[in-house]
Design an enzyme around this catalytic site. Structure first.
Site, short mmCIF file in Angstrom:
data_model
loop_
_atom_site.label_atom_id
_atom_site.label_comp_id
_atom_site.label_asym_id
_atom_site.label_seq_id
_atom_site.Cartn_x
_atom_site.Cartn_y
_atom_site.Cartn_z
N GLU A 62 0.86 -1.26 0.32
CA GLU A 62 -0.25 0.19 -0.18
C GLU A 62 0.95 0.76 -0.34
OE1 GLU A 62 -0.64 -2.48 1.84
OE2 GLU A 62 -2.66 -3.09 0.86
N HIS A 131 -11.06 -4.57 9.53
CA HIS A 131 -11.98 -4.61 8.30
C HIS A 131 -12.95 -3.69 8.47
CE1 HIS A 131 -8.43 -7.12 7.14
NE2 HIS A 131 -9.39 -6.70 6.03
#
Lengths: 328, 343
Positions: A62, A131
């Site tokens: 990322e 999440h």
């Protein structure tokens, strides 16, 4: 005008595909965007149409996704970089906040970084704490970047197109819960249909209370408004659509009419969208305020796995309606 | 690779004495509080690393670095006046006083900047190289990275990305022995930093004595050609910083061993002297030419200080706010807009 219902995922795919056809410099990169066809299937069919050069699978990196997009944009491309979910964009926060958002400023306008970060956002069904985030306000904190958060298919289409065509970096979040949700799009939609960055929208008119929301919060606000209407309370639903810039004129004009406001968001309550809107209202609309500003957000806790307590933590239409009833 | 010509060597000398004069002047101005700010990372001692390696580039190639960026900008041809004005935060500075010492850049020289977060510029380098490859251009992105940054996630992710995409990047690790105050051996499990390339399947061109500009040039030329044709390359430049991590760094005062180490490097591995000896041994008496370059450097830097000190400071609200965003017709701005930036 004839319209048909289109899922938000399809609208986003269509906008992205059309922009890639229109401009050779637009390309997508991200985890599983090519061969897997996109984790959320937004880029389904892209590899076949555009090839590996323009549809680039990345490793699980990322920080690099965030920064490579900046470099490619500086050098003249128009990257659309996907974070599989916004939870993973935390790993790229330096690339987003310190590089994408600042590279123009610290060289005093020498360069521009026309890029879009796309990220699926929001809590899923028992996706568990790490999440389950809708942290758009964190990214909207930083000057130098714009943040768009559509609530329906047509908005997503016009907002993404504007984001890609604009010369500023944009973080564009896509509510996971809204991906499959159908909403009307005109059959003869113009490929140049653009929603200006920072332009909000009234999704429902009403004179008794202003509900300010974005993305999935708009759904809860609209559901609450229908419920409230049965009790004779007419809520106006303001969809800000962009967390940066904020179209506060739209909020102010509604508030001048209703004198009451409930702010609805999927994200956490501290230092939040709700905090910001409430602060701006009290600073600028004090004379019009007839009741405390209320905020409906997630509970101030990491989200658990187990269903009952997960739902307990989250906002919903009923919580919005209840908040309205406290102030009308 | 062609051997460097006499003209090239003399020009390298010109560049190196200009950098040294510029950096030592910055140091003095900082001590005198004529340059303010907390960050000022000087390139003194590193000169041959930048000069020798950038001599291997073409005009269309790209360069990006971290915060020890003054020398890099000067080598590429940035106007010392604009650089010095940036040190002083002036409107005439290369970044209009917005960036300061760590954020020099020059679009006309394909110099994409100095960046201040350790490792933060590394994926940008990969992205710039991606743009070249995407357009079918064969330009190379030369990227300077300190030894400390090789322990950072950006380094890993960016080198790996450059490998899987065969990006034309030359990763130059400037190993000056310390990441701030921490010796390489205390910070990195692999102390031969160029060998980190192996982890990503990237070709290493090894470790180079970066106090010798000719050796730097020889290796950089090979690496640049390799990157242009095949993909990423890594070189480790062994060098030394004469003025600590930054000017606020007092480690040399506090530690006798480091002070002795510095004296040793300056006495035996001084890059300007090494180049001078090379030129003199190859071309005989060039003292007059070299003295001319030294005098020019002194004059140019003195003029840059004069220019910078006479320049105006940004002072208005508009100066503050401008250039956070690109002015755009696609952005809705009205009286109540919050966070849109001003045009």
């Amino acid at each position: 005008m004839a319209a048909r219902n289109v899922a938000m995922r399809e609208a986003i795919r269509r906008a992205l595909r059309e922009e890639m056809r229109r401009d050779e410099n637009v390309f997508v990169m991200g985890e599983e965007v090519a061969y897997w066809q996109g984790t959320h299937r937004v880029t389904r069919g892209f590899l076949e149409e555009f090839g590996e050069r323009r549809v680039r699978d990345t490793p699980i990196s990322e920080m690099a996704i965030g920064g490579v997009a900046v470099g490619a944009a500086l050098a003249g491309l128009r990257p659309v970089a996907e974070f599989m979910t916004i939870n993973f964009a935390f790993l790229a926060l330096d690339a987003i906040a310190n590089h994408a958002a600042k590279v123009r400023y610290f060289f005093d306008g020498m360069f521009k970084a026309p890029l879009v970060y796309r990220a699926a956002s929001g809590w899923g069904n028992q996706a568990t704490a790490s999440h389950s985030h809708a942290p758009e306000p964190i990214f909207a904190h930083f000057p130098g970047i714009y943040v768009g958060c559509p609530s329906n298919s047509l908005d997503a289409y016009g907002m993404l197109k504007a984001s890609i065509r604009d010369d500023n970096p944009v973080l564009f979040t896509e509510s996971i819960a809204l991906y499959p949700k159908p909403s009307p799009m005109p059959d003869d939609l113009d490929g140049d249909y653009l929603i200006p960055i920072g332009k909000g929208d009234i999704k429902r008119e009403g004179g008794d209370v202003t509900l300010v929301a974005y993305a999935r919060g708009v759904d809860w606000a609209l559901q609450a408004a229908r419920q409230l209407a049965r009790d004779g309370v007419e809520a106006e639903v303001v969809d800000l659509r962009w967390l940066r810039p904020l179209d506060m004129d739209l909020v102010y004009s509604s508030f001048k009419k209703t004198n009451r406001c409930v702010i609805v968001e999927e994200s956490l309550p501290m230092y939040s969208f709700g905090s910001e809107i409430a602060a701006l209202l009290q600073e600028n609309m004090f004379d019009y305020m007839d009741a405390p500003i209320k905020r409906v957000a997630a509970e101030d806790v990491p989200l658990p796995y187990s269903k009952e307590i997960e739902l307990l933590a989250l906002p919903n239409a009923q919580k919005v309606a209840d908040a309205v009833k406290e102030i009308v | 690779m062609a051997a460097p010509t006499k003209e090239m060597l003399l020009d390298w000398y010109r560049q190196m004495v200009l950098i040294r004069e510029f950096e030592e002047t910055c140091h003095r101005l900082y001590e005198e509080k004529r340059i303010t700010g907390v960050y000022l990372h000087l390139y003194s001692g590193h000169e041959a690393s930048g000069v020798g390696s950038m001599a291997a580039l073409r005009k269309t190639d790209h360069v990006i670095t971290a915060y020890r960026d003054h020398g890099i900008g000067l080598i590429l041809g940035m106007d010392p006046k604009a650089v010095m004005a940036e040190m002083m935060g002036k409107k005439t500075g290369s970044s209009g006083g917005k960036g300061g010492s760590m954020h020099l850049a020059s679009a006309e020289h394909n110099f994409w900047g100095g960046y201040a977060i350790v490792g933060g510029h590394l994926p940008l380098a990969a992205g710039i190289a991606l743009a070249s490859k995407y357009r079918g251009e064969d330009d190379v992105t030369m990227t300077y990275v300190g030894d400390g940054a090789t322990n950072n996630g950006y380094f890993h992710e960016s080198l790996n990305m450059s490998a899987i995409w065969d990006l034309p990047v030359v990763w130059i690790i400037e190993n000056n022995g310390y990441g701030m105050g921490t010796e390489v051996a205390r910070a990195s499990g692999q102390v031969e930093l160029h060998r980190k390339a192996e982890a990503y399947g990237i070709k290493s061109f090894g470790r180079v004595d970066a106090q010798n500009a000719l050796e730097v040039y020889a290796v950089a030329s090979k690496a640049v050609e390799y990157a242009r044709r095949k993909g990423p390359a890594v070189i480790e430049h062994v060098t030394y910083r004469y003025r600590g991590h930054g000017v606020s760094d007092k480690q040399y005062d506090a530690r006798d061993d480091m002070s002795a180490e510095l004296q040793e490097w300056m006495a035996t591995r001084e890059p300007i002297k090494i180049l001078r000896d090379c030129i003199e041994s190859a071309y005989g008496d060039v003292a007059a030419i070299l003295a001319g370059h030294e005098a020019d450097a002194a004059r140019i830097v003195a003029e840059s200080v004069k220019f910078a000190e006479a320049s105006e400071l940004p002072a208005t609200y508009e100066d503050l706010m401008r250039n956070a965003y690109v002015a755009s017709d696609l952005v809705h701005k009205s009286e109540g807009s919050v966070g849109a930036g001003i045009d």
